[in-house]
Structure formats: structure tokens, C-alpha cells
Design an enzyme around this catalytic site. Sequence first.
Site, PDB file in Angstrom:
ATOM      1  N   TYR A   1       0.872  -1.169   0.000  1.00 28.34           N
ATOM      2  CA  TYR A   1       0.000   0.000   0.000  1.00 28.34           C
ATOM      3  C   TYR A   1       0.912   1.224   0.000  1.00 28.34           C
ATOM      4  CZ  TYR A   1      -3.977  -2.905   1.457  1.00 28.34           C
ATOM      5  OH  TYR A   1      -4.970  -3.842   1.525  1.00 28.34           O
TER       6      TYR A   1
ATOM      7  N   ASP B   1      -7.196  -1.445  -4.979  1.00 31.25           N
ATOM      8  CA  ASP B   1      -8.651  -1.434  -4.803  1.00 31.25           C
ATOM      9  C   ASP B   1      -9.063  -0.935  -3.423  1.00 31.25           C
ATOM     10  OD1 ASP B   1      -7.766  -3.553  -3.307  1.00 31.25           O
ATOM     11  OD2 ASP B   1      -8.975  -5.085  -4.314  1.00 31.25           O
TER      12      ASP B   1
ATOM     13  N   HIS C   1     -10.714  -7.787  -3.414  1.00 27.27           N
ATOM     14  CA  HIS C   1     -10.295  -7.698  -2.007  1.00 27.27           C
ATOM     15  C   HIS C   1     -11.131  -8.615  -1.122  1.00 27.27           C
ATOM     16  CE1 HIS C   1      -7.385  -4.894  -0.004  1.00 27.27           C
ATOM     17  NE2 HIS C   1      -7.901  -5.442   1.069  1.00 27.27           N
TER      18      HIS C   1
END
Length: 597
Positions: free
Chosen positions: A340, A368, A457
Site C-alpha cells: 500500500y 482497490d 479484495h
Amino acid sequence: MPSFSSFSGATFLRAGGRSSRSFFIPKRTLSTHASSSNQVNQRLVIGASVALAVPTYLYLTRARLDYQPDTVPDKVESDVPDRVHGAKNGREVDKISSREVLEKKDSDEFWVVINGEVYNVTEFVDEHPGGREIIENNRSKDVSYIFNPRHPSDQLEPDNLPPSVKHLGQLEIESAYEKEQLQVKITKSEEDEKIRIQNKRDEYEEKGLSNIINMRDFQSAAEELCTKVGWAYYASAADDEITKEENNTDYKKIRFRPRVLRSVKEVDASTKILGYDSTIPLWISPAAMAKLGHPDGEINMTKGAASTGIIQCISSFASCSIEEITSARTANQPLFFQLYVNSKRNLAKDVISKINRLGLNAILLTVDAPVGGKRERDIRVKGEFEAPKTKAFDKQGDTKGVSETLFSAVDPDLNWNDLKWLKEQTDLPIIIKGVQTVEDAVQAYKLGADGVILSNHGGRQLDTTSTGISTLIEIRKHAPFLLRPAHRIPTGPSKELIENPDKLVPSIPTTEKPLERKFSIFVDGGIWRGTDVVKALCLGADAVGVGRGFLFAQTVGGVQGVEHAVKIFQSEIESTMRLLGATKLDDLRPSMVDIVN
């Protein structure tokens, strides 16, 4: 942001009207030996019932796995001092009496005991990510019971303590009364939950995993071994959880077309994933907070992946540090990292530098989750939760559930232009994780990504979005050039095979040319059976990822649980291939399946 150095701060949550607790972080050996595992279980399983504070620490600390758990007291009941800090330059550290610690309860200073060591956290109290209350409520207490179950094992190393936390010395117990006064009190419900979980864990230790015959069995067993808080996080998905369910049910809309009377005595399900050998076409998808299910957390997956020959992808929000995980890997064991990107790019660069330095093998850029999904199970159970911090994750505002907390430091402005920036930071393969449309798959290829993971996810972000397998079907229809030439042909009956029924697979049309460069397509989400894996491969996926399934497996059986899960998948994949008439993965083609709906 507090000027931490490699520090995973602590958290607290409120549930059912009471304050739960957490502090900052201990040393513990991660051992797979049965005797050590039992002792660790007894000390650490109890923690999840008190609070949820597993760190997103992972990036900027060092792992040293050389301490024996037998020497680390987790409660004040133990008179054996912890030697984390040991002698300095031949000089023993100071001894602090239990009386002195207790006297600080009514002073202006805040002292706590962790693993036989005494710390002054007075200057840290206002920096504490969970707020002052947690420290105020537990001052002059031995907080090891709270602290140990949910932090990496090396946070109390001197290099990892924030400057505002002062190590004073080793605790000396002077009387049974003082020993009792230092203890943290737990509620009856916490005690009951601890006993329930331990009894279940003992039951599995005794009977083994012979009753676990499929991955859904792991799911059912894991629920019994998790606290309410832990299970809410593992099981939660966005909104009405429609996508979470459809991730699997969409596979039921695909039918096999087996070819019979083929010699299938020998079958080989091995493959290469991004150039690295894997015994089956499946990897461990990044799944956060494994310590909520088992005290050894992600280390179970690392060791299980090594012994079975598959690949693990480390979550950015793993509950073990990246150093612990890489220290536990075997020689040449490939590990991928889920990234991330922090809004502060200097912090993101630090993370990428660490990935490069520690020798990881690929980066899965997760796209996402610019914000956390609304995971209502999680929010209802958690009350309040704030993730521990590292230099990569600065202080955040008030949050409600784990999801909101974990994603609050992720850059919502991340865009396609940043792919160039990322490629400048590393030479590792970059896979875009979280693609849900054919358009974005094409864009990823055009902008130089090495592949995509078709994923929503686990249904935890936007509800009622496309499933991974449906996005693969969309690519087949609208951009088949992204697939390997052999997988661009239609599903269902083949005119060529009808005319030549002795052939197992149709020829590759001469008009179909490979892409100018290799581009991998992976699928994850909702994969519970070997049949799901084979269907995805028939339709053109290079391999698949499984996240929750391995979280559940390690919850139930630790390393052995992960190994057992791989055996289940391998057996199901190989039997499916045999029944289809295929003996190697290259035999799997679109003509072996048909799409019902």
C-alpha cells in the site's frame, strides 16, 4: 507524527462498554516444536480476547528469533526476569523493586512492567496512538498479558523503542502481595473466552487434523478458535457481503467438459509463478493480522509455504514484522510483498527500500483500497480501534473499525502515473492487485506492469462489484490478446476437436501471436476447492491466490495447518485434472469448460 524509530505503537478498543487494552511490543521465539508451541499458545491465545491491537508494524524493525519462550515470563506470576536487554558492556542492568513500581501509581510518572522489565512511559503517554486512557488505567501494572499476544517479537529491543519510552531495569518481586497488586485483572467473559479457545486448541492438538478434509472445514474450525473480535475481522466483508458470497458462487456457473479414456496415471500440477517454482498453481494471498488466529501468525504461513513448495505474499498489515518473516524463510524461498502506498511518499520509499534490501521477489501493488470498505461485522464488534504506528504509518484520527484504521494512511490520490514512480524505486516485478475491469487490465499492460491480479479484495471493499473470475471472462471477451495464445480460443465444444476427437486440446491458431512482453494474469477471491483453481486456469489464469483459507488453516493448526491446506488443494487439483483427462497444467484449455450463465 511522533518521532518513532521503528516503533509499532499500541491500541485499544471499546467493546460492550468496557475499555480494552494494548501497549507497545515484546520478544518471543517463534518455534514449530510441539512443546514450545503449546507454551506459546497458553501465553498468547488469551490476548485476543482482551483487545485487538495487532500491529501494522511490519516495515522498519529488526527480527531476532534467538530467545527461547521458556525464559520469557508473560505474567507477573513468573519470577524469571526477561533478559531482552541483558548486560550492557559487561555491566548488569539496574534492578527495580516491585514496591518502587507500585509507588508510582500515585505519582506524576507512568511506569509499566513488560516481560520482567520496567519502563517509564511518562513522555510517551500523549504520543500513544490509543490515547492516554489505556496507560492511565494500567499504570504500575505488569501489562505483559495485554502486550504480548498482539505485537511482533522484537519491539522491546533497544533500537526499536521510541525515544520517549525509557527502559529502567529488571523487575524484582519483593512479596506475594506486591506480585498480586501488579497483576492486570481480566473480566469473567475474557476468562471464559480464553478457556473456551484453549480447550478447543487442546482438542485439535490431541486429535490432529484428520477430520479436516476440505477448506470449509478449516473455516468452521477456525471460528471456534477465534475471539469474537478476531472472527469479526476475518469473516467481515463490505455492506451486505453479496460480493463475498458471489466470489465463490460464480465458479458454480462454470461446468467442466471432461475427456475420458485418457492415460492419467501420472499427473503434474507444478508450475512457475513469476519465474519461481511452485508445486501447485496457487499462492498464499496477502491476508492481514494472522496473530488474531494463532500466536505465531504469518510465520506459520512462511514455514508452511517453504515446506510445501508454494509462495507466500506478505500483507502490508501483517502482525509479524517483515524482518521476522524473512528471517524465518528458508534459503532461496521466494516471498512476495503486498504494497500500500502511503500518502507521504518518503515513507513509501522507505518501505520499498526495505523490500529491496531484504531480497523479496515481487511487489503486489494493491489498488482497490484507496479507502477502507464498510465492513459492518467488524465495526459492530470493534467499537474503536486505532492501528499501531511505524515510521511508515503516521498518526491517524478517530476510527471505528479495523478496516477504516488500516487504510487511513493509504494514499487516496494514488493513480496510474504513480506506476512510473514505483518502477523507478525497484527492479522487482510489479503486479497490480485489485483489477476489476477489462479496461484496467489493458491499462496495466500498456503502462508497463508485469501482470494483474483480478480481485475485489475478498469482497471487503466495494460490494456488488465483479468477481475475479467474471473479470477474467470479461477479458476473454473484450481483450483476449492479454491472454496466452492457447487460451484465447472459445469455451465449450471445438469444431477442430469434433473433427479430430483423438486430440485433447485444439491447436493454437496461427493468427494468434504472443504479447510483446510477458504479462501474467492471476485471480483471487472465493477459491475454496481445487475445482475452482482448475476452472480459473482453463479460462486463462496463470495461477490463483487464496487468502482467508490460509488464515483459517494457520488458526487451526499453525504450520501443520498450512501444510494440510496445501495437501488438500494439491489433491483436489490433481484429481480434477485426472478426471478432465489432463496430466499437466499446459493441457488445461477453455474447451474443457463451458459457462452456464
